[in-house]
Design a protein around this motif. Structure first.
Motif, PDB file in Angstrom:
ATOM      1  N   ASN A 121       0.869  -1.073   0.043  1.00 18.34           N
ATOM      2  CA  ASN A 121       0.270  -0.045   0.068  1.00 18.34           C
ATOM      3  C   ASN A 121       0.821   1.172  -0.080  1.00 18.34           C
ATOM      4  OD1 ASN A 121      -2.022   1.855   0.260  1.00 18.34           O
ATOM      5  ND2 ASN A 121      -2.662   1.295   2.156  1.00 18.34           N
ATOM      6  N   ASP A 122       1.192   1.461  -1.250  1.00 20.75           N
ATOM      7  CA  ASP A 122       2.378   2.759  -1.417  1.00 20.75           C
ATOM      8  C   ASP A 122       2.187   3.706  -2.706  1.00 20.75           C
ATOM      9  OD1 ASP A 122       4.889   3.967  -1.996  1.00 20.75           O
ATOM     10  OD2 ASP A 122       5.407   3.447  -0.230  1.00 20.75           O
ATOM     11  N   ARG A 123       1.842   4.714  -2.648  1.00 17.82           N
ATOM     12  CA  ARG A 123       1.383   5.451  -3.968  1.00 17.82           C
ATOM     13  C   ARG A 123       2.654   5.392  -4.732  1.00 17.82           C
ATOM     14  NH1 ARG A 123      -1.860  10.856  -1.657  1.00 17.82           N
ATOM     15  NH2 ARG A 123      -3.710   9.832  -1.204  1.00 17.82           N
ATOM     16  N   ASN A 146      -7.288  -9.328  -4.623  1.00 15.86           N
ATOM     17  CA  ASN A 146      -6.253  -8.209  -4.151  1.00 15.86           C
ATOM     18  C   ASN A 146      -6.989  -7.580  -2.897  1.00 15.86           C
ATOM     19  OD1 ASN A 146      -8.225  -6.927  -6.604  1.00 15.86           O
ATOM     20  ND2 ASN A 146      -8.006  -5.460  -5.259  1.00 15.86           N
ATOM     21  N   ALA A 147      -5.976  -6.817  -2.144  1.00 18.52           N
ATOM     22  CA  ALA A 147      -6.558  -5.840  -1.077  1.00 18.52           C
ATOM     23  C   ALA A 147      -7.195  -4.662  -1.361  1.00 18.52           C
ATOM     24  CB  ALA A 147      -5.067  -5.458  -0.455  1.00 18.52           C
ATOM     25  N   ASP A 148      -8.040  -4.368  -0.348  1.00 15.93           N
ATOM     26  CA  ASP A 148      -8.908  -3.155  -0.528  1.00 15.93           C
ATOM     27  C   ASP A 148      -8.147  -2.012  -1.116  1.00 15.93           C
ATOM     28  OD1 ASP A 148      -7.935  -2.480   1.763  1.00 15.93           O
ATOM     29  OD2 ASP A 148      -9.865  -2.391   3.006  1.00 15.93           O
ATOM     30  N   TYR A 149      -6.733  -1.617  -0.827  1.00 15.17           N
ATOM     31  CA  TYR A 149      -6.361  -0.398  -1.016  1.00 15.17           C
ATOM     32  C   TYR A 149      -5.653  -0.042  -2.546  1.00 15.17           C
ATOM     33  CZ  TYR A 149      -1.900  -3.110  -0.316  1.00 15.17           C
ATOM     34  OH  TYR A 149      -0.988  -4.272  -0.331  1.00 15.17           O
ATOM     35  N   TYR A 150      -6.064  -1.358  -3.431  1.00 15.79           N
ATOM     36  CA  TYR A 150      -5.577  -1.125  -4.933  1.00 15.79           C
ATOM     37  C   TYR A 150      -6.454  -0.189  -5.617  1.00 15.79           C
ATOM     38  CZ  TYR A 150      -2.715  -5.516  -4.905  1.00 15.79           C
ATOM     39  OH  TYR A 150      -1.706  -6.699  -4.569  1.00 15.79           O
ATOM     40  N   LEU A 178      -5.323   3.372  -5.421  1.00  8.02           N
ATOM     41  CA  LEU A 178      -3.986   3.277  -6.007  1.00  8.02           C
ATOM     42  C   LEU A 178      -4.260   3.410  -7.634  1.00  8.02           C
ATOM     43  CD1 LEU A 178      -1.626   1.183  -3.732  1.00  8.02           C
ATOM     44  CD2 LEU A 178      -1.933   3.733  -3.650  1.00  8.02           C
TER      45      LEU A 178
END
Length: 373
Positions: free
Chosen positions: A96-98, A150-154, A157
């Motif tokens: 989780n990284d922009r 996939n995780a919810d933060y995708y 991003l």
């Protein structure tokens, strides 16, 4: 600082294939693909899709540690079919990284531009039977062998990098009833008699594949040709895909509908859910993966409803009802609790409504995104 490097060695590819399983280590809902299958699918010498496609693979590093991956694919067959210049992004996974997300997309997009592409969309694989779509709903449900996770933060991003939704799929979970639908059971013999069609049964898997394996894909090409992202199956790709499914096919969970000349007009295919076995084995056959898989296949309680296809001239004539009646009667006899279906386009309303007779719920949603280059 994030550094993105092309995958150029076997060692790099090993990192590429293993990264998502490491990323989701301990996640009880993540279902990895078979590692061996992924090595084969990313290898131009082993994947027949490369006859009509090209691909590039990238890894993102921070402090010499892999923090993300992405693949770029150009399907020449898709572009010829649609008179388009599209690239695909695939196998997109990251922390989780922009900064990591931007670096990965920059790499894939620059590669696509260098190849003369005008758009990029995804997540998509080489063909429609690969995992596709970015999950936006259903993070707390066990995935499936045929479905991406996939995780919810995708989502954030992806959208922050200028991607817009282009299509959406839903995945249904169908509860197996206590008995077959009486209305469907009554309709089935009437439809069979009216159109001179019947179910052709097999007990031998090898014979089934020999007689109808090629015809499955011929029918899929006809039925799915207008659906999002689909490409025709060449002969080599058909053989390759049959090989991937050979382990899990059970003739009892296949319903073939043929006409009086034994020509295939429709089929339904389900197989034992491999989700829990794959999760526990982390996508590896060894040392215990084979045992878990064989147990899952031999004594299933849940299934995956992989495909239902009916030739256009027999659609809306009750053939789907016959297929469902046949399969559900066997699911009931075998004590199956439920089955998860593969992704269905929300715009493909005829296919969705053809299964209205079943008790179901939406368990996952997926989006394919697009960006102009």
């Amino acid at each position: 600082m994030v550094e993105v490097k092309k995958v150029i060695s076997r060692r790099d590819m090993k990192k590429f294939v293993k990264f998502p399983t490491e990323l989701y280590s301990g996640n009880i809902y993540y279902v990895p693909p078979f590692e061996l299958d992924e090595f084969n699918l990313t290898d131009p010498k082993k994947n027949a899709s490369f006859d009509e496609s090209e691909a590039e693979y990238f890894l993102a590093y921070r402090d010499n540690k892999v923090v993300g991956r992405i693949a770029g694919i150009i399907s020449r067959a898709y572009n010829i079919k649609n008179n388009a210049k599209y690239a695909r992004f695939s196998r997109f996974d990251l922390i989780n990284d922009r900064e990591v997300a931007k670096a990965l997309f920059d790499a894939a997009e620059n590669w696509a531009r260098e190849k003369g592409m005008e758009f990029i969309h995804g997540p998509l694989g080489f063909n429609d039977l690969e995992r596709e779509g970015l999950m936006t709903f259903g993070f707390n449900t066990m995935g499936s062998y045929q479905s991406s996770f996939n995780a919810d933060y995708y989502q954030a991003l992806v959208e922050e990098n200028g991607y817009k939704p282009d299509c959406e799929w839903v995945e249904f979970r169908y509860k197996v009833p206590d008995k077959v639908n009486e209305r469907v059971a009554k309709i089935a013999p009437v439809v069979e008699k009216r159109y001179g069609i019947h179910e052709k049964k097999y007990t031998n898997k090898k014979q089934l594949i020999k007689d109808y394996g090629q015809k499955f894909f011929e029918l899929l090409d006809i039925c799915f040709k207008d659906l999002y992202g689909t490409v025709p199956f060449n002969e080599k790709l058909v053989k390759q895909t049959i090989g991937l499914f050979n382990l899990i096919i059970n003739p009892n969970y296949v319903s073939l509908i043929v006409d009086k000349n034994d020509e295939l007009i429709g089929f339904g295919l389900a197989y034992a859910s491999l989700a829990k076995a794959m999760n526990k084995s982390k996508g590896r056959y060894l040392p215990f993966g084979w045992a878990r898989l064989l147990k899952a296949i031999s004594r299933p309680k849940t299934l995956e409803l992989a495909l239902i296809a009916v030739r256009p001239d027999y659609q809306k004539k009750g053939v789907t009802a016959i297929i469902i009646n046949n399969l559900m009667s066997r699911f009931i006899a075998d004590g199956i609790d439920y089955c998860d279906a593969g992704p269905q386009l929300i715009t493909n309303t005829p296919a969705i409504h053809s299964l209205d007779m079943l008790d179901r719920e939406v368990v996952r949603r997926k989006i394919c995104y697009i960006k102009k280059l």
